[in-house]
Design a protein around this motif. Structure first.
Motif, short mmCIF file in Angstrom:
data_model
loop_
_atom_site.label_atom_id
_atom_site.label_comp_id
_atom_site.label_asym_id
_atom_site.label_seq_id
_atom_site.Cartn_x
_atom_site.Cartn_y
_atom_site.Cartn_z
N ARG A 298 -2.87 8.54 11.47
CA ARG A 298 -2.97 7.09 11.47
C ARG A 298 -3.30 6.57 10.08
O ARG A 298 -4.01 7.24 9.30
N PRO A 299 -2.82 5.38 9.74
CA PRO A 299 -3.10 4.79 8.42
C PRO A 299 -4.59 4.67 8.12
O PRO A 299 -4.99 4.71 6.96
N GLN A 300 -5.42 4.54 9.16
CA GLN A 300 -6.86 4.39 8.97
C GLN A 300 -7.54 5.71 8.61
O GLN A 300 -8.71 5.71 8.21
N ASP A 301 -6.84 6.84 8.77
CA ASP A 301 -7.44 8.16 8.53
C ASP A 301 -6.95 8.78 7.22
O ASP A 301 -7.05 10.00 7.03
N ILE A 302 -6.41 7.93 6.33
CA ILE A 302 -5.98 8.36 5.01
C ILE A 302 -6.81 7.59 3.98
O ILE A 302 -7.08 6.40 4.16
N TYR A 303 -7.20 8.26 2.92
CA TYR A 303 -8.12 7.65 1.95
C TYR A 303 -7.65 7.92 0.52
O TYR A 303 -6.96 8.91 0.26
N LEU A 304 -8.05 7.04 -0.40
CA LEU A 304 -7.89 7.38 -1.80
C LEU A 304 -8.78 8.58 -2.10
O LEU A 304 -9.95 8.59 -1.73
N GLN A 315 -7.56 21.19 0.28
CA GLN A 315 -6.14 21.29 -0.04
C GLN A 315 -5.31 20.15 0.55
O GLN A 315 -4.09 20.19 0.48
N ASN A 316 -5.95 19.15 1.12
CA ASN A 316 -5.20 18.12 1.86
C ASN A 316 -4.95 16.90 0.99
O ASN A 316 -5.17 15.77 1.39
N ARG A 317 -4.49 17.14 -0.24
CA ARG A 317 -4.23 16.08 -1.18
C ARG A 317 -2.73 15.93 -1.40
O ARG A 317 -1.98 16.90 -1.41
N PHE A 318 -2.31 14.68 -1.57
CA PHE A 318 -0.90 14.43 -1.84
C PHE A 318 -0.79 13.12 -2.62
O PHE A 318 -1.69 12.28 -2.59
N LYS A 319 0.31 12.97 -3.34
CA LYS A 319 0.50 11.79 -4.18
C LYS A 319 1.60 10.89 -3.61
O LYS A 319 2.60 11.38 -3.09
N GLU A 365 -3.31 9.36 -5.74
CA GLU A 365 -3.59 10.56 -4.98
C GLU A 365 -4.40 10.22 -3.73
O GLU A 365 -5.42 9.53 -3.81
N PHE A 366 -3.93 10.69 -2.60
CA PHE A 366 -4.59 10.44 -1.33
C PHE A 366 -5.05 11.75 -0.71
O PHE A 366 -4.62 12.84 -1.08
N GLY A 367 -5.92 11.63 0.27
CA GLY A 367 -6.32 12.76 1.10
C GLY A 367 -6.44 12.29 2.54
O GLY A 367 -6.61 11.09 2.81
N MET A 368 -6.31 13.20 3.49
CA MET A 368 -6.41 12.81 4.90
C MET A 368 -7.50 13.62 5.60
O MET A 368 -7.77 14.77 5.24
N ASP A 369 -8.10 12.98 6.57
CA ASP A 369 -9.18 13.60 7.34
C ASP A 369 -8.57 14.42 8.48
O ASP A 369 -8.01 13.86 9.43
N LEU A 370 -8.66 15.74 8.39
CA LEU A 370 -8.02 16.62 9.38
C LEU A 370 -8.62 16.48 10.78
O LEU A 370 -8.00 16.91 11.76
N ASN A 371 -9.82 15.92 10.88
CA ASN A 371 -10.41 15.72 12.21
C ASN A 371 -9.58 14.77 13.06
O ASN A 371 -9.69 14.76 14.29
N TYR A 372 -8.75 13.96 12.40
CA TYR A 372 -7.98 12.95 13.13
C TYR A 372 -6.48 13.11 12.95
O TYR A 372 -5.72 12.18 13.20
#
Length: 385
Positions: A298-304, A315-319, A365-372
């Motif tokens: 979900r868009p709410q579970d992605i962060y700068l 390792q959950n970083r992407f550009k 660069e973003f990262g995502m929370d794997l819990n969600y």
């Protein structure tokens, strides 16, 4: 208040095929099961044509099922006429009598039932007070607002104290502010009256905020039936995951790869390490090693990346290069495409706090929370994790 049970319900309509002129059968409701508890507020939500209004008509007795059974308070009710089902119904159109006052409209059902005048006046007065319509009692429908007319329609349905109240998109004709006000009114009414309410809507906000439980319908079937939290946080399949939530969930096709005990999600656009997933979820994904899956986030579970602890992502970083920024007051929506060497064109949404500074055309660069993060089987689209 009674329970409502729908058992193997099927409704088929006959249609004329425009090309061949032959009769064809269109299954609007397809083997539907649903148990609605005593005094429960249930919402049915889905796209236009999914069959949700047909379910209401079948429960009300306005249509007959092709097959299957309808039980009301444990009694088989397929052959009961609408007047014998003790059901009130509120439609999308207010359907008020224009030549009657507000109080006369509310009391119409009581008049038909020949309720004694004293009792009738007491009930009308109580409903007017509960709906905050005391000052509009002697006005005609043309003299009051849309929200007030809707409350009159609800009051008329409630006046006869039906065991079951059916509502078919009653707020769709109102503006955003009135819709919000009326959602609160409906919650108050249900809290006070404790009717069994079945409410049809195409608006996911209404479905999530009003219902004790909600049913997500698609092409005549129920894709998932549960509380708002169950459906939002644990969608059963891709249809539910994409339908509930605004902006909608991002989906990326890829493969699960296990390299020397380290599990990754790999696609043409990115490669994410999944080591931070709980052990149980990792075990489930291992069953899909070298198989295609769909990842949902979900868009709410992605962060700068710079705004959260590095250890959260590892390792959950992407550009992504930011294409468009949509401001929403305290929040903003980032619309991007995943930065990829093969330049795959894929819209991707991120929702951020408005005080986070970023600019259009900037590579971030973003990262995502794997819990969600969610994973779905590529073949049957059902949830894996």
């Amino acid at each position: 208040m009674p329970e409502v049970k729908l058992e193997n319900l099927v409704k088929v309509y006959k249609e004329i095929d425009k090309d061949t002129g032959k009769i064809r059968h269109n299954a609007v409701i397809d083997n539907l099961d649903m148990d609605i508890n005593d005094g429960e507020f249930i919402t049915l939500v889905g796209e236009s044509g999914c069959g949700k209004s047909t379910v209401l008509r079948l429960i009300a007795g306005l249509d007959e099922p092709t097959s299957g059974n309808i039980y009301i308070d444990g009694k088989l009710s397929n052959s009961l006429s609408p007047k014998d089902r003790d059901i009130g119904m509120v439609f999308q159109s207010y359907a008020l009598f224009p030549h009657m006052t507000v109080e006369a409209n509310i009391g119409f059902g009581l008049k038909i039932k020949r309720v004694p005048d004293k009792e009738k006046k007491e009930k009308i007065s109580r409903i007017l007070s509960g709906l905050r319509l005391e000052n509009e009692a002697v006005k005609m429908p043309s003299m009051i607002s849309g929200g007030q007319r809707q409350r009159v329609a609800v009051g008329r349905a409630m006046a006869t104290e039906p065991d079951i109240l059916l509502m078919d998109e009653p707020l769709s004709n109102l503006d955003a502010r009135l819709r919000s006000d009326m959602r609160t009114e409906f919650k108050h009414l249900h809290k006070d009256q404790q009717n069994t309410i079945i409410y049809v809507t195409h608006d996911q906000v209404e479905a999530m905020t009003l219902g004790d439980r909600m049913a997500i319908m698609n092409k005549g079937i129920i894709e998932q039936f549960g509380t708002s939290d169950e459906i939002y946080f644990h969608p059963a399949n891709i249809f539910v995951a994409g339908f509930i939530g605004e902006p909608r969930m991002n989906f990326i096709s890829g493969e699960i790869i296990n390299e020397k005990g380290v599990v990754y999600f790999s696609s043409a656009n990115l490669k994410l390490g999944l080591s931070d997933l709980p052990e149980k979820k990792l075990a489930q994904l291992n069953d899909f090693n070298k198989k295609k899956v769909i990842m949902g986030v979900r868009p709410q579970d992605i962060y700068l990346y710079d705004h959260r602890k590095v250890s959260l992502f590892r390792q959950n970083r992407f550009k992504m290069k930011i294409d468009v920024i949509l401001p929403l007051g305290p929040r903003k929506i980032i619309v991007s495409r995943l930065d990829s060497p093969d330049e795959v064109d894929m819209n991707f949404h991120v929702e951020l706090d408005n005080d986070i500074i970023c600019r259009e055309d900037e590579l971030v660069e973003f990262g995502m929370d794997l819990n969600y993060v969610h994973f779905f089987d590529f073949e049957d689209k059902k949830a894996i994790v």
